[in-house]
Design a protein around this motif. Structure first.
Motif: not given
Lengths: 254, 392
Positions: B265-284
């Motif tokens: 974010k810059r100020d309150e603007d969302m500039t980018a995002l990444a979505i992950f999933y936790r599963f077992g001991a791995t982050l995808h």
């Protein structure tokens, strides 16, 4: 537990988990165990031979602090991990006991485990492993095959369980083979176990450093007396196939 | 449940069949067969796809105690891209323009067969393969494929079913040090360390910051918009509504419970995002999205997809960060290892695939990766090398 003994459980995870809903476990074993365990708030617990993680999840949900489930069977642990991450996050499941676990736990629970020791030395090693995980003063609760179980194969059948001794003439011999078959709702699976007498179990646990051994018969905690329990459970309650042994790890000498 | 049973002459120990939707299967029974790395074949991920894109058939193999192997089915894409068979098999002669049955989740870039462990695993895989071939033949397919498999899983499956292994992709992953990014940087050369420091500094200098949260807390229309902007930039053709449908399916299936979103974010603007999933001991890592209408050169992609998740993973007891199959050079430069991915193919007419041609192709691909990413290849590449001897 030997690799062979552990391997026989690889395909049984779902069936084993299902047994939690079968009356002999749901009405008798599980409430008896939870009652014997008592308050777990903040305790560190190791579920030895955790299988599908049924007890691990419940202990976590009841407020236990650190919960570790140990089982050498990958098929069981896969089930345990997948289910716990949805229902009781924060449980660690391991396939081997690393040295950093030794002496760390307030409670070690080992449900239906000791019968998978296939020899006297293996029984001794297993008990030593369980007791070694306890901190001094920590408690072990374990449920072996009841030394006085009914060896007739038909006795427990109505409960979805069949125990048949390899030697029906001499079923109560230490190390004697017992085939345990689970069968209900169209699914079935069987495993091979060993019988251990009360004397052998007490000796092995005692040599491992467990004190104040108590034997607790399984009962239906909801019912004050046998005749108040549902009629279909009477035969099991008269001759339960398992029993609780409880003890405390000796404090280290000062 | 409409469950068509297959006849099994080979083994009476199993009962195989096809059901027409995943909800016919028990979630916990299915997931008991899914390993930590196989998130994209987990029940809730696949149910999410079913909610968004419609049901597909499911192959299953049962033993006396329950499910022993299973997978969902689809048809691949019919236009060029990552899921178009002629593209996946480029360089290997064969009937790839014909219709093939695809095993695994739709558009999965990591596939393993959900299957039991232990002594009957090989038999269970073999039975699933037999069942898949029968299904394919009954419907006029030229055979079946399972793409984007880790090399060892592909070899195991191909061995069980008598199929061929064809390298066609590679995936980047990072082992997560206990100390997260700091630990990772400590293992790098000074040049790479300085580059990362300067990228993070630039991100902050531009007034950007990162916030972590659950994907469910975000507005799906905004999330879909950012992801679609990024995909369009790299040739993706699906629109924002399509992506919104995917996210809605994920909410419905409950898979978003495993999600973690890193938002810049810059100020309150969302500039980018990444979505992950936790599963077992791995982050995808699954999705990256950015607002390209903001002309920022703040390294948000690297901050969100590499640097921040290393700290997040370490703080949450996760030991592996699984990245995607694209932009491998950028990933390698930031500490990733490259793992080989293979497609397993089984043709109804065995003569239509030449195993020696497949091996020749695999040797060629191995050489290309060795030349391009020396020192950054996972140990599986050594196995690739040892398996491609023409006499093997």
């Amino acid at each position: 537990m030997s690799k062979n003994n552990a391997g026989q459980f690889n395909e049984l995870a779902t069936l084993y988990e299902d047994t939690a809903h079968w009356p002999f476990r749901k009405e008798i074993e599980i409430p008896s165990v939870l009652q014997a365990i008592g308050d777990v708030e903040g305790l560190s617990v190791l579920d030895f031979g955790c299988g599908t993680g049924l007890y691990s999840r419940w202990l976590k949900q009841r407020g236990a602090g650190r919960v570790v489930g140990y089982d050498p069977t990958k098929g069981m642990l896969n089930y345990a991990r997948r289910r716990a991450e949805k229902e009781s996050p924060g449980i660690s499941f391991v396939t081997r006991l690393s040295p950093d676990l030794i002496g760390q736990f307030d409670l070690v629970l080992a449900v239906h485990v000791l019968q998978y020791a296939s020899s006297g030395p293996e029984l001794q090693d297993m008990c030593a492993d369980m007791v070694g995980l306890l901190r001094p003063g920590g408690r072990l609760l374990t449920l072996p095959i009841h030394p006085s179980y009914d060896p007739r194969r038909s006795y427990y059948e109505r409960y979805g369980l069949r125990l048949s001794a390899d030697n029906l003439q001499k079923p109560y011999v230490d190390g004697g083979g017992v085939r345990i078959r689970l069968c209900k709702n169209g699914k079935q699976g069987s495993v091979f176990a060993s019988y251990w007498s009360a004397a052998s179990l007490e000796r092995a646990l005692g040599q491992a450093g467990l004190l104040s051994l108590k034997w607790r018969e399984l009962h239906a905690p909801e019912c004050a007396a046998l005749d108040q329990a549902p009629k279909e459970l009477h035969a099991y309650l008269q001759k339960p196939h398992s029993i609780i042994i409880e003890g405390v790890r000796a404090c280290d000498p000062q | 449940m409409n469950f068509f049973r297959f006849r099994s002459d080979a083994s009476h120990a199993f009962c195989s069949g096809v059901s027409q939707k995943l909800s016919d299967m028990d979630e916990h029974e299915w997931d008991a067969l899914v390993s930590d790395d196989n998130f994209y074949n987990s029940y809730r991920w696949l149910r999410g796809l079913e909610h968004s894109l419609g049901a597909t058939d499911v192959l299953s193999v049962h033993g006396s105690a329950g499910l022993v192997a299973a997978c969902t089915l689809w048809e691949g894409d019919q236009s060029p891209g990552m899921f178009f068979l002629p593209d996946c098999m480029a360089g290997v002669p064969g009937p790839w323009q014909e219709g093939f049955l695809w095993l695994g989740g739709r558009r999965n870039t990591h596939n393993e067969i959900p299957c039991i462990q232990g002594r009957r695993r090989h038999q269970a895989l073999a039975e699933l393969g037999r069942c898949a071939l029968e299904y394919a033949q009954q419907r006029g397919y030229a055979g079946f494929v399972m793409p984007y498999m880790p090399y060892q899983a592909a070899v195991e499956f191909a061995d069980a079913i008598g199929g061929a292994v064809v390298l066609h992709s590679a995936q980047a992953s990072l082992e997560v040090p206990d100390t997260g990014l700091a630990g990772m940087m400590a293992s790098w050369r000074a040049h790479d360390r300085n580059q990362t420091k300067s990228e993070i500094a630039a991100f902050r200098r531009m007034g950007s910051r990162v916030e972590w949260g659950a994907p469910d807390e975000l507005d799906d229309s905004v999330t879909a918009d950012l992801i679609t902007q990024n995909r369009s930039r790299y040739g993706g053709t699906q629109n924002r509504e399509w992506m919104q449908g995917i996210l809605a399916g994920q909410r419905k299936s409950g898979v978003s419970y495993f999600g973690a979103a890193a938002v810049s974010k810059r100020d309150e603007d969302m500039t980018a995002l990444a979505i992950f999933y936790r599963f077992g001991a791995t982050l995808h890592l699954r999705y990256f999205g950015a607002n390209y209408r903001l002309d920022l050169n703040d390294y948000r992609y690297f901050v969100l997809c590499y640097y921040e998740p290393l700290n997040y993973a370490a703080a949450n007891g996760l030991t592996k960060l699984r990245l995607s199959t694209s932009a491998l050079r950028a990933k390698v430069n930031r500490g990733a290892k490259i793992e080989p991915q293979a497609l397993v193919v089984k043709c109804a007419d065995e003569q239509k695939i030449c195993h020696s041609e497949a091996k020749r192709h695999n040797r060629r691909m191995l050489k290309e990766y060795q030349d391009e990413f020396p020192g950054h290849l996972s140990r599986d590449w050594e196995l690739v090398g040892s398996h491609q001897n023409p006499t093997n």
